[in-house]
Design an enzyme around this catalytic site. Structure first.
Site, PDB file in Angstrom:
ATOM      1  N   LYS A  56      39.062  87.084 -56.525  1.00 22.15           N
ATOM      2  CA  LYS A  56      40.255  86.738 -55.726  1.00 22.15           C
ATOM      3  C   LYS A  56      39.851  86.146 -54.375  1.00 22.15           C
ATOM      4  O   LYS A  56      40.376  85.122 -53.956  1.00 22.15           O
ATOM      5  CB  LYS A  56      41.100  88.002 -55.505  1.00 22.15           C
ATOM      6  CG  LYS A  56      42.134  87.862 -54.415  1.00 22.15           C
ATOM      7  CD  LYS A  56      42.883  89.151 -54.146  1.00 22.15           C
ATOM      8  CE  LYS A  56      42.189  90.168 -53.278  1.00 22.15           C
ATOM      9  NZ  LYS A  56      42.391  90.026 -51.827  1.00 22.15           N
ATOM     10  N   ASN A  57      38.886  86.792 -53.714  1.00 25.14           N
ATOM     11  CA  ASN A  57      38.560  86.379 -52.345  1.00 25.14           C
ATOM     12  C   ASN A  57      37.680  85.129 -52.289  1.00 25.14           C
ATOM     13  O   ASN A  57      37.382  84.635 -51.202  1.00 25.14           O
ATOM     14  CB  ASN A  57      37.931  87.536 -51.571  1.00 25.14           C
ATOM     15  CG  ASN A  57      38.971  88.605 -51.245  1.00 25.14           C
ATOM     16  OD1 ASN A  57      40.176  88.367 -51.405  1.00 25.14           O
ATOM     17  ND2 ASN A  57      38.522  89.770 -50.823  1.00 25.14           N
TER      18      ASN A  57
ATOM     19  N   CYS B 200      49.413  94.669 -41.106  1.00 28.55           N
ATOM     20  CA  CYS B 200      48.741  95.026 -42.347  1.00 28.55           C
ATOM     21  C   CYS B 200      48.443  96.512 -42.326  1.00 28.55           C
ATOM     22  O   CYS B 200      48.033  97.043 -41.293  1.00 28.55           O
ATOM     23  CB  CYS B 200      47.453  94.219 -42.447  1.00 28.55           C
ATOM     24  SG  CYS B 200      46.473  94.721 -43.817  1.00 28.55           S
TER      25      CYS B 200
ATOM     26  N   ARG C 198      43.840  93.557 -37.782  1.00 26.94           N
ATOM     27  CA  ARG C 198      43.484  92.276 -38.394  1.00 26.94           C
ATOM     28  C   ARG C 198      43.846  91.092 -37.502  1.00 26.94           C
ATOM     29  O   ARG C 198      44.753  90.306 -37.783  1.00 26.94           O
ATOM     30  CB  ARG C 198      44.096  92.168 -39.795  1.00 26.94           C
ATOM     31  CG  ARG C 198      43.712  93.358 -40.635  1.00 26.94           C
ATOM     32  CD  ARG C 198      43.983  93.178 -42.083  1.00 26.94           C
ATOM     33  NE  ARG C 198      43.062  92.306 -42.742  1.00 26.94           N
ATOM     34  CZ  ARG C 198      43.126  92.034 -44.038  1.00 26.94           C
ATOM     35  NH1 ARG C 198      44.059  92.558 -44.763  1.00 26.94           N
ATOM     36  NH2 ARG C 198      42.254  91.227 -44.595  1.00 26.94           N
TER      37      ARG C 198
ATOM     38  N   ASP D 219      35.895  97.112 -49.170  1.00 23.59           N
ATOM     39  CA  ASP D 219      36.847  96.997 -50.288  1.00 23.59           C
ATOM     40  C   ASP D 219      36.530  97.962 -51.433  1.00 23.59           C
ATOM     41  O   ASP D 219      37.283  98.015 -52.413  1.00 23.59           O
ATOM     42  CB  ASP D 219      36.879  95.553 -50.818  1.00 23.59           C
ATOM     43  CG  ASP D 219      37.504  94.592 -49.825  1.00 23.59           C
ATOM     44  OD1 ASP D 219      38.152  95.064 -48.874  1.00 23.59           O
ATOM     45  OD2 ASP D 219      37.339  93.371 -49.985  1.00 23.59           O
TER      46      ASP D 219
ATOM     47  N   ARG E 286      48.204  92.547 -56.713  1.00 22.08           N
ATOM     48  CA  ARG E 286      47.852  91.478 -55.771  1.00 22.08           C
ATOM     49  C   ARG E 286      46.412  91.040 -56.002  1.00 22.08           C
ATOM     50  O   ARG E 286      46.052  89.904 -55.689  1.00 22.08           O
ATOM     51  CB  ARG E 286      47.973  91.987 -54.332  1.00 22.08           C
ATOM     52  CG  ARG E 286      49.394  92.272 -53.938  1.00 22.08           C
ATOM     53  CD  ARG E 286      49.460  92.615 -52.505  1.00 22.08           C
ATOM     54  NE  ARG E 286      48.907  91.501 -51.721  1.00 22.08           N
ATOM     55  CZ  ARG E 286      48.884  91.470 -50.417  1.00 22.08           C
ATOM     56  NH1 ARG E 286      49.362  92.474 -49.728  1.00 22.08           N
ATOM     57  NH2 ARG E 286      48.369  90.432 -49.777  1.00 22.08           N
TER      58      ARG E 286
HETATM   59  N1  EPU Z   1      38.496  90.346 -36.746  1.00 18.21           N
HETATM   60  C1  EPU Z   1      38.807  90.088 -35.421  1.00 18.21           C
HETATM   61  N2  EPU Z   1      39.247  88.827 -35.100  1.00 18.21           N
HETATM   62  C2  EPU Z   1      39.375  87.843 -36.034  1.00 18.21           C
HETATM   63  C3  EPU Z   1      39.062  88.117 -37.378  1.00 18.21           C
HETATM   64  C4  EPU Z   1      38.608  89.387 -37.707  1.00 18.21           C
HETATM   65  O1  EPU Z   1      38.686  90.965 -34.568  1.00 18.21           O
HETATM   66  O2  EPU Z   1      39.795  86.742 -35.669  1.00 18.21           O
HETATM   67  C5  EPU Z   1      38.049  91.701 -37.139  1.00 18.21           C
HETATM   68  C6  EPU Z   1      39.082  92.370 -38.047  1.00 18.21           C
HETATM   69  O3  EPU Z   1      40.120  92.973 -37.289  1.00 18.21           O
HETATM   70  C7  EPU Z   1      38.248  93.350 -38.825  1.00 18.21           C
HETATM   71  C8  EPU Z   1      36.906  92.646 -38.939  1.00 18.21           C
HETATM   72  O4  EPU Z   1      36.912  91.616 -37.957  1.00 18.21           O
HETATM   73  O5  EPU Z   1      38.096  94.531 -38.099  1.00 18.21           O
HETATM   74  C9  EPU Z   1      36.598  92.024 -40.283  1.00 18.21           C
HETATM   75  O6  EPU Z   1      37.674  91.240 -40.710  1.00 18.21           O
HETATM   76  P1  EPU Z   1      37.480  89.924 -41.596  1.00 18.21           P
HETATM   77  O7  EPU Z   1      38.012  88.776 -40.807  1.00 18.21           O
HETATM   78  O8  EPU Z   1      36.113  89.838 -42.149  1.00 18.21           O
HETATM   79  O9  EPU Z   1      38.484  90.237 -42.781  1.00 18.21           O
HETATM   80  P2  EPU Z   1      39.333  89.147 -43.540  1.00 18.21           P
HETATM   81  O10 EPU Z   1      38.575  87.896 -43.576  1.00 18.21           O
HETATM   82  O11 EPU Z   1      40.713  89.147 -43.011  1.00 18.21           O
HETATM   83  C10 EPU Z   1      38.369  89.522 -45.936  1.00 18.21           C
HETATM   84  C11 EPU Z   1      38.912  89.903 -47.273  1.00 18.21           C
HETATM   85  C12 EPU Z   1      39.308  91.366 -47.243  1.00 18.21           C
HETATM   86  C13 EPU Z   1      38.066  92.194 -46.890  1.00 18.21           C
HETATM   87  C14 EPU Z   1      37.473  91.725 -45.559  1.00 18.21           C
HETATM   88  C15 EPU Z   1      36.178  92.417 -45.191  1.00 18.21           C
HETATM   89  C16 EPU Z   1      39.865  87.833 -48.073  1.00 18.21           C
HETATM   90  C17 EPU Z   1      41.069  87.040 -48.425  1.00 18.21           C
HETATM   91  N3  EPU Z   1      40.065  89.066 -47.578  1.00 18.21           N
HETATM   92  O12 EPU Z   1      39.408  89.753 -45.001  1.00 18.21           O
HETATM   93  O13 EPU Z   1      39.749  91.699 -48.544  1.00 18.21           O
HETATM   94  O14 EPU Z   1      38.405  93.550 -46.783  1.00 18.21           O
HETATM   95  O15 EPU Z   1      37.219  90.309 -45.622  1.00 18.21           O
HETATM   96  O16 EPU Z   1      35.228  92.260 -46.173  1.00 18.21           O
HETATM   97  O17 EPU Z   1      38.747  87.376 -48.256  1.00 18.21           O
HETATM   98  C18 EPU Z   1      40.863  92.974 -50.173  1.00 18.21           C
HETATM   99  O18 EPU Z   1      40.498  92.148 -51.018  1.00 18.21           O
HETATM  100  O19 EPU Z   1      41.377  94.081 -50.460  1.00 18.21           O
HETATM  101  C19 EPU Z   1      40.707  92.662 -48.751  1.00 18.21           C
HETATM  102  C20 EPU Z   1      41.393  93.280 -47.790  1.00 18.21           C
END
Ligand code: EPU
Length: 419
Positions: A24-25, A118, A123, A305, A398
């Site tokens: 998915k990701n 969320c 996030r 995850d 999802r």
């Molecule tokens: N963060 C910030 N600022 C930003 C972006 C992130 O502070 O601009 C912080 C977040 O608050 C968090 C950390 O950085 O504490 C990591 O967040 P990340 O941005 O890596 O998460 P994401 O990209 O929103 C993806 C996956 C998630 C998975 C995370 C961590 C996708 C679509 N989603 O989310 O997947 O948990 O990386 O590996 O790729 C899931 O599939 O259940 C899921 C939540």
């Protein structure tokens, strides 16, 4: 959208083989990447889950023409008719944020609702926005909507303050059509990011990775692509953890075992017997799993995850285990639900869970809060004595393709009931 209630009768022993779907990701950013080109694109092994359906609808509202059938996506975004991402669709999934970079690069303008609150944590989106403004985008925010505009993005050097998966993906996609060479430091090393980079390079992009640094030399245009999405390491990991629950034995097929190294090390420490080939892993549970200490980290560390599913397994370990969540601040909501089934889990610090085992679990009525928590509750329902009802289970769909069917083929007894 109708919700779903799951009814699980337990305990049942899981035994046999399960085939893993596409990630998915990886599929989500790759679907967003189709916005970078007017040429036709094809993605294979796309998981048929709610989040990929919403992503396709979101792109269609922008003027894209695509069809997702039997895990194959054919799409062509010849002419985009609007720069505004549909409000309702954007609110449904945080992955809509992945449209920001490619749409800005292609059209010079994008307006997007901030992804809604969320349940697993705050996030933030500051890295996405800071990176884009360093590339010359003018960014404004009003009434929960972000607008970014730029004639042509220009290269920059940006250091992510901490690792962000979609942040890395968004800035890479924005930079492929920018002027000059962009260098991104402290990037995510998740396999999904590298799968996206492979796809972009095969479409004419010029991207190289050196450890956590990624350099992107902008090109004038990208061509279309045909690409097969990598296997879902989180789905694979979930079934590996299911296999580690005594007395189960599960062969996980069509996965990439190298993407689950950290989990496999931990399952070995728990006492499982593991045999593996390049694209399969067999997990034979230990009758008396050992307790472990785990901390979630960005890849190649233990994935956040899989933290919830691991909690379910550790309720069966003989002794006290600790689990530290380092990525999201509120990802322990499954623990109070598991306690309703007889587990003994306590939050021993802001990011720490203390799990005392082994505790026999009994069926209960539970509420699922997020995707991975739902999977943890399903695994608990399978080992629990009696009937477990999981409310609000649409969350599960999802991100997991046909999970009740896959588990029932392994011996579970799960009914999905539309509400
Ligand atoms: N963060 C910030 N600022 C930003 C972006 C992130 O502070 O601009 C912080 C977040 O608050 C968090 C950390 O950085 O504490 C990591 O967040 P990340 O941005 O890596 O998460 P994401 O990209 O929103 C993806 C996956 C998630 C998975 C995370 C961590 C996708 C679509 N989603 O989310 O997947 O948990 O990386 O590996 O790729 C899931 O599939 O259940 C899921 C939540």
């Amino acid at each position: 959208m109708a919700d779903i209630r799951l009814e699980i009768n337990g305990p049942t022993r899981l035994h046999g083989a399960v085939s893993i779907s596409g990630a998915k990701n990886a599929a989500l950013p790759e679907m967003a990447a189709t916005l970078l080109t007017p040429s036709p694109c094809q993605l294979g092994n796309v998981p048929m889950v709610e989040d990929t359906r919403i992503m396709l609808q979101t792109i269609a509202r922008l003027g894209g023409v695509g069809r997702l059938e039997k895990n194959q996506l054919r799409i062509q975004n010849t002419r985009l008719t609007t720069f505004e991402v549909d409000r309702e669709l954007a609110r449904k999934t945080r992955a809509s944020l992945l449209i920001l970079g490619p749409l800005l690069a292609r059209s010079g303008r994008v307006t997007l609702s901030l992804p809604g609150g969320c349940p697993i944590g705050e996030r933030k989106v500051n890295y996405h926005l800071d990176g884009l403004s360093r590339m010359g985008a003018r960014i404004s925010q009003r009434d929960g909507r972000i607008t970014a505009a730029a004639d042509r993005l220009k290269s920059t050097r940006y250091h992510f303050p901490s690792v962000s998966v979609t942040g890395t993906e968004n800035l890479v996609m924005a930079a492929v059509l920018a002027q000059g060479t962009t260098v991104l430091e402290n990037c995510a090393r998740e396999p999904e990011v590298d799968d996206l980079i492979d796809l972009l390079n095969r479409s004419g992009a010029r991207i190289t990775r050196n450890g956590s640094d990624i350099a992107i030399t902008g090109v004038k245009a990208l061509c279309g692509f045909t690409h097969r999405v990598i296997p879902d390491r989180i789905e694979a990991g979930t079934y590996m953890i299911a296999g580690a629950l005594p007395p189960n034995e599960i062969t996980v097929r069509d996965c990439d075992a190298s993407h689950n190294r950290r989990l496999l090390d931990i399952l070995t420490a728990v006492g499982c017997t593991i045999s593996r080939g390049k694209d399969w892993v067999r997990i034979t549970s230990s009758p008396a799993p050992a307790p472990v200490t785990i901390a979630t980290r960005p890849y190649p560390g233990f994935p956040t995850d899989l933290q919830a599913q691991m909690t379910t397994l550790l309720t069966q370990a003989d002794g006290s285990s600790t689990l530290t969540e380092n990525i999201f601040e509120n990802r322990f909501q499954h623990s109070s639900e598991l306690n309703k089934m007889g587990a003994r889990i306590r939050q021993s610090g802001p990011g720490d869970l203390l799990i005392k085992g082994p505790t026999p679990l009994r069926g209960a009525t539970l509420k699922s809060t997020d995707l991975r928590a739902s999977a943890a509750l399903v695994l608990a329902g399978i080992i629990a004595e009696g009937k477990t009802t999981i409310l609000n289970a649409m969350q599960l769909f999802r991100g997991y393709e046909r999970m009740p069917q896959k588990l029932n083929r392994l011996g579970a007894s799960i009914k999905s009931i539309k509400e």
